[in-house]
Motif scaffolding. Structure first.
Motif, PDB file in Angstrom:
ATOM      1  N   ARG A   1       2.899  18.262 -21.628  1.00 56.55           N
ATOM      2  CA  ARG A   1       2.890  18.744 -20.250  1.00 56.55           C
ATOM      3  C   ARG A   1       4.336  19.080 -19.936  1.00 56.55           C
ATOM      4  O   ARG A   1       5.195  18.229 -19.932  1.00 56.55           O
TER       5      ARG A   1
ATOM      6  N   GLU B   1      -1.898  19.565 -22.162  1.00 63.60           N
ATOM      7  CA  GLU B   1      -2.474  20.079 -23.408  1.00 63.60           C
ATOM      8  C   GLU B   1      -2.643  18.960 -24.423  1.00 63.60           C
ATOM      9  O   GLU B   1      -1.849  18.022 -24.459  1.00 63.60           O
ATOM     10  N   ILE B   2      -3.667  19.087 -25.233  1.00 59.22           N
ATOM     11  CA  ILE B   2      -3.866  18.174 -26.359  1.00 59.22           C
ATOM     12  C   ILE B   2      -4.152  19.046 -27.585  1.00 59.22           C
ATOM     13  O   ILE B   2      -5.037  19.898 -27.560  1.00 59.22           O
ATOM     14  N   SER B   3      -3.351  18.864 -28.624  1.00 61.29           N
ATOM     15  CA  SER B   3      -3.535  19.666 -29.836  1.00 61.29           C
ATOM     16  C   SER B   3      -4.691  19.111 -30.656  1.00 61.29           C
ATOM     17  O   SER B   3      -5.127  17.974 -30.458  1.00 61.29           O
ATOM     18  N   GLU B   4      -5.161  19.897 -31.572  1.00 65.43           N
ATOM     19  CA  GLU B   4      -6.201  19.446 -32.493  1.00 65.43           C
ATOM     20  C   GLU B   4      -5.573  18.544 -33.561  1.00 65.43           C
ATOM     21  O   GLU B   4      -4.407  18.723 -33.924  1.00 65.43           O
TER      22      GLU B   4
ATOM     23  N   ASP C   1      -2.484  20.667 -15.879  1.00 66.66           N
ATOM     24  CA  ASP C   1      -2.169  21.421 -17.092  1.00 66.66           C
ATOM     25  C   ASP C   1      -1.547  20.524 -18.156  1.00 66.66           C
ATOM     26  O   ASP C   1      -0.340  20.566 -18.416  1.00 66.66           O
TER      27      ASP C   1
ATOM     28  N   ARG D   1      -7.847  15.376 -15.036  1.00 67.28           N
ATOM     29  CA  ARG D   1      -7.766  16.735 -14.474  1.00 67.28           C
ATOM     30  C   ARG D   1      -8.663  16.875 -13.240  1.00 67.28           C
ATOM     31  O   ARG D   1      -8.262  17.466 -12.231  1.00 67.28           O
TER      32      ARG D   1
ATOM     33  N   LEU E   1       0.146  15.402 -27.260  1.00 69.55           N
ATOM     34  CA  LEU E   1      -0.093  15.696 -25.852  1.00 69.55           C
ATOM     35  C   LEU E   1       1.173  16.369 -25.325  1.00 69.55           C
ATOM     36  O   LEU E   1       2.285  15.987 -25.718  1.00 69.55           O
TER      37      LEU E   1
ATOM     38  N   ARG F   1       6.261  15.080 -24.115  1.00 68.51           N
ATOM     39  CA  ARG F   1       5.408  15.001 -25.290  1.00 68.51           C
ATOM     40  C   ARG F   1       5.013  13.552 -25.556  1.00 68.51           C
ATOM     41  O   ARG F   1       5.732  12.626 -25.226  1.00 68.51           O
TER      42      ARG F   1
ATOM     43  N   SER G   1      -9.448  13.124 -24.971  1.00 70.39           N
ATOM     44  CA  SER G   1      -9.899  14.358 -24.321  1.00 70.39           C
ATOM     45  C   SER G   1     -10.812  14.050 -23.143  1.00 70.39           C
ATOM     46  O   SER G   1     -10.682  14.665 -22.073  1.00 70.39           O
TER      47      SER G   1
END
Length: 143
Positions: free
Chosen positions: A84, A64-67, A62, A49, A82, A88, A42
């Motif tokens: 975009r 994304e990183i999931s929990e 943009d 970014r 991850l 993945r 993160s």
């Protein structure tokens, strides 16, 4: 039917619970390792970014990183992903003391390639993680 089903599923729960209870500590260690890796990634993504935004390519920010959560495939592992666009990458931390980096790959395609490292192989994992993330970000940003 309701009481019989409840009793039957309660027995299954007791059997599975007894079988898996001995893996609780190792699964917690995997969760802690996953949370630590998630934090490092993160932080790295924040720098990524900032850099793409500063260079005028904010549309690439943009990612994304999931929990971290229980792994989809392995009941004794924790994963986070991850994403975009359609690209993945998955980080899986297994209770047997192993971290597996999966991808990058396109959603809907076969997952892979995979690279695994023992928990105590920090220098090797750190080097591979950097390559893994660079490859993911490069592929995810290629038109």
């Amino acid at each position: 039917m309701g009481d019989e089903l409840r009793e039957r599923l309660s027995r299954v729960g007791q059997t599975l619970g007894r079988r898996e209870s001995s893996h609780g500590d190792a699964l917690e260690a995997a969760r802690q390792k996953a949370v630590a890796l998630h934090g490092h990634i993160s932080d790295g993504l924040e720098a990524y970014r900032d850099a793409v935004t500063a260079t005028g390519a904010g549309h690439l920010a943009d990612v994304e990183i999931s929990e971290p959560r229980l792994d989809d495939k392995h009941v004794r592992a924790v994963e986070f992903a991850l994403a975009r666009g359609r690209y993945r990458a998955i980080v899986t931390v297994k209770s047997k003391g192993e971290v597996t980096l999966v991808g990058p790959f396109r959603a809907g395609k076969t997952e892979g390639p995979c690279k695994s490292f023992p928990f105590d192989a920090e220098p090797e994992l750190a080097a591979a993680l950097g390559e893994f993330l660079e490859e993911f970000l490069e592929e995810a940003a290629t038109p």
